[in-house]
Enzyme design. Structure first.
Site, PDB file in Angstrom:
ATOM      1  N   CYS A   7       0.849  -1.197   0.000  1.00 44.34           N
ATOM      2  CA  CYS A   7       0.000   0.000   0.000  1.00 44.34           C
ATOM      3  C   CYS A   7       0.878   1.236   0.000  1.00 44.34           C
ATOM      4  O   CYS A   7       2.107   1.161  -0.024  1.00 44.34           O
ATOM      5  CB  CYS A   7      -0.940   0.000   1.209  1.00 44.34           C
ATOM      6  N   CYS A  56       3.690   1.541   2.563  1.00 44.44           N
ATOM      7  CA  CYS A  56       4.952   0.882   2.228  1.00 44.44           C
ATOM      8  C   CYS A  56       5.825   1.825   1.399  1.00 44.44           C
ATOM      9  O   CYS A  56       7.041   1.917   1.617  1.00 44.44           O
ATOM     10  CB  CYS A  56       4.699  -0.407   1.453  1.00 44.44           C
ATOM     11  N   ASP A 114       5.759  26.280 -30.125  1.00 45.18           N
ATOM     12  CA  ASP A 114       6.800  26.562 -31.103  1.00 45.18           C
ATOM     13  C   ASP A 114       6.201  26.299 -32.489  1.00 45.18           C
ATOM     14  O   ASP A 114       5.153  25.659 -32.614  1.00 45.18           O
ATOM     15  CB  ASP A 114       8.013  25.674 -30.827  1.00 45.18           C
ATOM     16  N   ASP A 152      10.170  21.301 -29.429  1.00 43.16           N
ATOM     17  CA  ASP A 152      10.876  20.088 -29.848  1.00 43.16           C
ATOM     18  C   ASP A 152      12.380  20.255 -30.005  1.00 43.16           C
ATOM     19  O   ASP A 152      13.105  19.275 -30.109  1.00 43.16           O
ATOM     20  CB  ASP A 152      10.305  19.573 -31.176  1.00 43.16           C
ATOM     21  N   ASP A 178      14.369  25.375 -27.683  1.00 46.75           N
ATOM     22  CA  ASP A 178      13.190  25.450 -26.821  1.00 46.75           C
ATOM     23  C   ASP A 178      13.490  25.021 -25.391  1.00 46.75           C
ATOM     24  O   ASP A 178      12.610  25.124 -24.522  1.00 46.75           O
ATOM     25  CB  ASP A 178      12.068  24.559 -27.378  1.00 46.75           C
TER      26      ASP A 178
END
Length: 827
Positions: A114, A117, A520, A709, A713
């Site tokens: 869970c 943990c 872009d 891309d 950028d």
């Protein structure tokens, strides 16, 4: 003395083959070596032994002269046992370098049940000096650790995990799948035992509920109680064992997890009923203990299966690269070898029906490739000579010869897996808040149960224990702990199947709150492929086809991206010689004994106009001239993506402003913005200018997403509230992004926003339901109106409601963009 004789003398055949300790009678752990099966005492020894043998170090067992020491204190971090993993040759397979000088690895961890943990593992590892970050993937039982190898050894990390009850080993998809399958089979066996025991115990308990306080009579009462005791004992001692183990681990590490109240409830009901049976006085609720165990196991099994179904895509991605490959030598001979041994520059043969073993470029052949596992696109794509192929895609039709460019961990599939694990490096704020809330709620439940027991000891001492037990069971915060991680896991799986890979967990929290999305231009809103849009013939004696073929003959000697626009127009009867490339100007060569030039007007024909007289000035124009005389104009352009206009319209419909920032010239930028319906655009923007514009929007209080891309950028991607990298983005752009589009469709951005908003609603619904259930169920239980069996049923039902609600995210329909505006025709 032979190695086998030495081993026989070293350890007893019935002892653990790794450490020499005694092996429990029902231990399922074994190691197969040299054709013989050797017993192991625990999952920790199994993890180490298999990792040693799988790592090619089986000689350690054949020639060792002594057994590893076993400390008396199991909590001590026994780094010596794990020291083999510090071998540089072994680490080369699964430890990878980071940009900051550190390293990271992904481990498969056992024992995770869970969110508590996950918290314990991360809290323990992050507290170690030298560990940069650790993150648990609950869906796939993996942990990603980043550390400084100069400050802490890898063996220490494995030892620390084993010390707190979570043995781990380097993650390998096939072994991880086998381990998860074994774990699920053990869960099913425990569930079957609990189901059979619950039904039989209920059969012996129902008559008491029907008969009332008088019971069935002395002999029948005793017989049925003893039969219920005999049937409940294996349920508690075997089926409920994971809850007791988890509670011991939580208490040993001073952490209150979900297993603590669960174990108290099961053990309390069983021990109190057993005591009442032995002394012949008091209530007996063996049926409640068996029922509570069954419902908990059933709910946990359904939860685990739901998480694994949502996360199965990640495991499939990890195993998408084929295990073997056919390498071609210099003479064209075929050699089969493991795909992991391929290196850049190798030539491989990919037959129809086989997977591509590494990233590369097609040197021979043409075929259709199924890339759905990597991109989410259902239809195969056609690839030919010169086209790139991605490792993990599936060859459908014809054989291909591929030149390897990136293999192994450098392949795109492996990088995507690494980005997926990175998504859990920092949990969203709402997930951290939910985990803290669940932890505090456990403590409050224990305090409320204690207060209830104290109050009922004065009201009715005979009922005090059972009322307290009902409070403990009915208010167990399992649903609260499941509310957030289950929804996040379902959303991640949903987006990946649709072609959006979230690489940072906070992305899901940011998506619903976006105000603006900046695009872009080249390679983002457009395809990034230069095409020949228009030809204007100036010669009265030449045809458009011949002039285009002349330009293609000149461009055949160029590696510039413009050359691709003319590739399909080449003719074998028209060739150029003595071609000279003038950077920034164009090409000059000789065709049929005549000098030709192609490029800028002032280079091709100094007296020619700067642009054609026909039509508006759009795109990039090249002039073809023969011996200084203009012969043709060629308009080059980069076409928008098919769904670009529909995406812009869909974003606007959702209240998100759209802006175009491009480093391109004003004319093509304006033309694209008008064509797609983008009102705000800026041309000639430098990387610094893009970042300045982003900061200006954020200063106004806007949450801004950036889609790009290229390397230019990267600054603005890093500065955005959430950054999307296109499927063809550079490696640097992908690593700086919060999400990666695996396919070329921009519409996935709209879907990501819709899923983000749906996830936020879903988490709020889950938290609201979990809190409402606990608040509404607690008072009746404290008043003694809820028997233990009904409390168990209500608690399990609340957890299943949360899981079922989260799974609705996996079935959310894609956004309907059919009614959105198509791309406007260029004038």
């Amino acid at each position: 003395m032979t190695a086998t004789t030495a081993q026989s003398a070293l350890i007893d055949a019935a002892a653990c083959y790794h450490c020499g300790a005694s092996v429990p009678d029902d231990a399922p752990w074994t190691l197969t070596l040299d054709g013989a099966e050797h017993p192991l005492c625990c999952p920790g020894c199994e993890a180490v032994a298999h990792a040693i043998v799988d790592g090619g170090l089986a000689g350690y067992y054949r020639f060792r002269s002594q057994l590893p020491s076993r400390p008396d204190d199991r909590r001590a971090a026994d780094a010596e046992t794990w020291a083999v993993f510090d071998d540089p040759g072994l680490q080369a397979r699964f430890v990878h370098a980071d940009d900051d000088g550190g390293v990271h690895a992904t481990l498969a961890v056992e024992g995770i049940t869970c969110a508590a943990c996950a918290w314990l593992i991360e809290h323990r590892l992050n507290a170690l000096d030298g560990v940069g970050a650790s993150a648990v993937n609950l869906a796939q039982h993996r942990v990603r650790i980043a550390w400084d190898p100069d400050r802490i050894a890898f063996s220490r990390l494995l030892a620390e995990l084993a010390a707190i009850g979570y043995p781990a080993q380097p993650y390998e998809p096939d072994e991880a799948q086998r381990r998860l399958h074994r774990e699920e089979r053990r869960q099913i066996r425990r569930l079957i035992v609990a189901a059979v025991g619950m039904m039989q115990v209920a059969m012996f308990s129902i008559p008491f509920y029907v008969a009332g306080d008088g019971g069935l009579g002395g002999d029948f009462d005793t017989l049925f109680h003893w039969l219920a005791f005999a049937l409940t004992t294996p349920v508690v001692l075997y089926s409920a064992q994971p809850f007791f183990a988890g509670a011991r681990r939580d208490l040993r590490n001073r952490r209150l997890g979900m297993d603590v109240p669960v174990s108290l409830a099961i053990a309390g009901a069983y021990l109190a009923s057993s005591w009442a049976l032995l002394v012949g006085h008091g209530d007996v609720y063996f049926d409640s203990a068996a029922m509570f165990t069954f419902f908990l196991l059933a709910g946990r099994l359904l939860e685990v299966r739901a998480r694994r179904r949502s996360g199965r895509r990640g495991n499939a991605l990890a195993g998408v690269l084929p295990l073997s490959a056919i390498r071609l030598d210099a003479g064209g001979e075929e050699h089969i070898l493991p795909a992991s041994e391929l290196v850049a520059g190798d030539r491989v043969l990919v037959r129809p029906g086989h997977g591509v073993p590494a990233d590369g470029v097609i040197e021979q052949g043409a075929s259709s490739l199924d890339e759905s596992m990597l991109t989410g696109e259902a239809l195969p794509v056609t690839r030919g000579v010169g086209d790139p192929v991605t490792g993990g895609s599936h060859n459908v039709e014809s054989p291909l010869t591929v030149r390897v460019t990136r293999a192994g961990h450098d392949a795109r599939a492996a990088q995507l897996l690494d980005l997926t694990d990175r998504a859990f490096a920092e949990r969203p704020r709402i997930a951290r808040q939910a985990a803290r809330l669940a932890h505090h709620f456990v403590l409050q439940v224990l305090l409320i149960a204690a207060a209830t027991g104290l109050a009922w000891s004065f009201i009715d001492s005979e009922r005090a224990f059972w009322v307290t037990l009902s409070v403990l069971v009915v208010s167990c915060p399992c649903a609260l702990a499941l509310a957030t991680p289950t929804a996040l896991t379902a959303a991640h799986g949903r987006l990946y199947r649709r072609g959006v890979l979230l690489t940072r967990a906070d992305a899901l929290e940011t998506l619903p709150r976006l105000d603006r999305m900046i695009f872009d231009k080249t390679g983002t809103l457009t395809r990034g492929e230069i095409t020949l849009e228009r030809t204007i013939v100036l010669s009265t004696t030449d045809t458009p086809a011949r002039l285009t073929a002349v330009a293609a003959a000149l461009e055949a000697h160029s590696e510039h991206p413009i050359a691709r626009a003319f590739r399909s127009h080449r003719r074998i009867d028209i060739t150029a010689r003595d071609v000279i490339a003038r950077p920034g100007q164009g090409l000059a060569g000789v065709i049929d004994g005549r000098p030709w030039r192609l490029g800028r007007p002032d280079f091709a024909a100094p007296n020619a106009p700067a642009s054609p007289d026909h039509g508006p000035e759009q795109g990039h124009w090249l002039l073809l001239a023969e011996d200084g005389e203009p012969r043709a104009w060629f308009a080059l352009g980069d076409r928008p993506r098919e769904d670009a206009a529909a995406t812009v319209a869909a974003l606007a419909a959702r209240g998100i402003a759209v802006e175009l920032l491009s480093g391109d010239a004003e004319a093509p930028t304006r033309a694209l913005a008008e064509r797609l319906g983008i009102a705000e655009w800026r041309a000639g923007a430098s990387p610094e200018g893009k970042l300045a514009r982003l900061r200006a929007c954020q200063a106004e209080g806007q949450r801004v997403a950036m889609v790009g891309d290229g390397i230019n950028d990267v600054p603005v991607l890093a500065g955005a509230d959430i950054a999307f990298a296109m499927n063809g983005a550079t490696d640097l752009a992908r690593t700086r992004a919060d999400a990666v589009l695996l396919g070329p469709r921009l519409g996935r951005l709209v879907e990501a926003i819709d899923v983000g908003r749906a996830t936020r609603r879903n988490i709020r619904q889950n938290l609201g339901w979990a809190l409402a259930y606990n608040l509404l169920a607690l008072p009746p239980a404290a008043l003694g109106w809820v028997p233990p069996w009904l409390a168990a049923l209500g608690m399990s039902a609340s957890s299943l409601v949360v899981v079922a609600n989260a799974l609705r995210l996996t079935r959310q329909p894609p956004p309907d963009m059919a009614a959105d505006s198509p791309i406007k025709d260029a004038p």
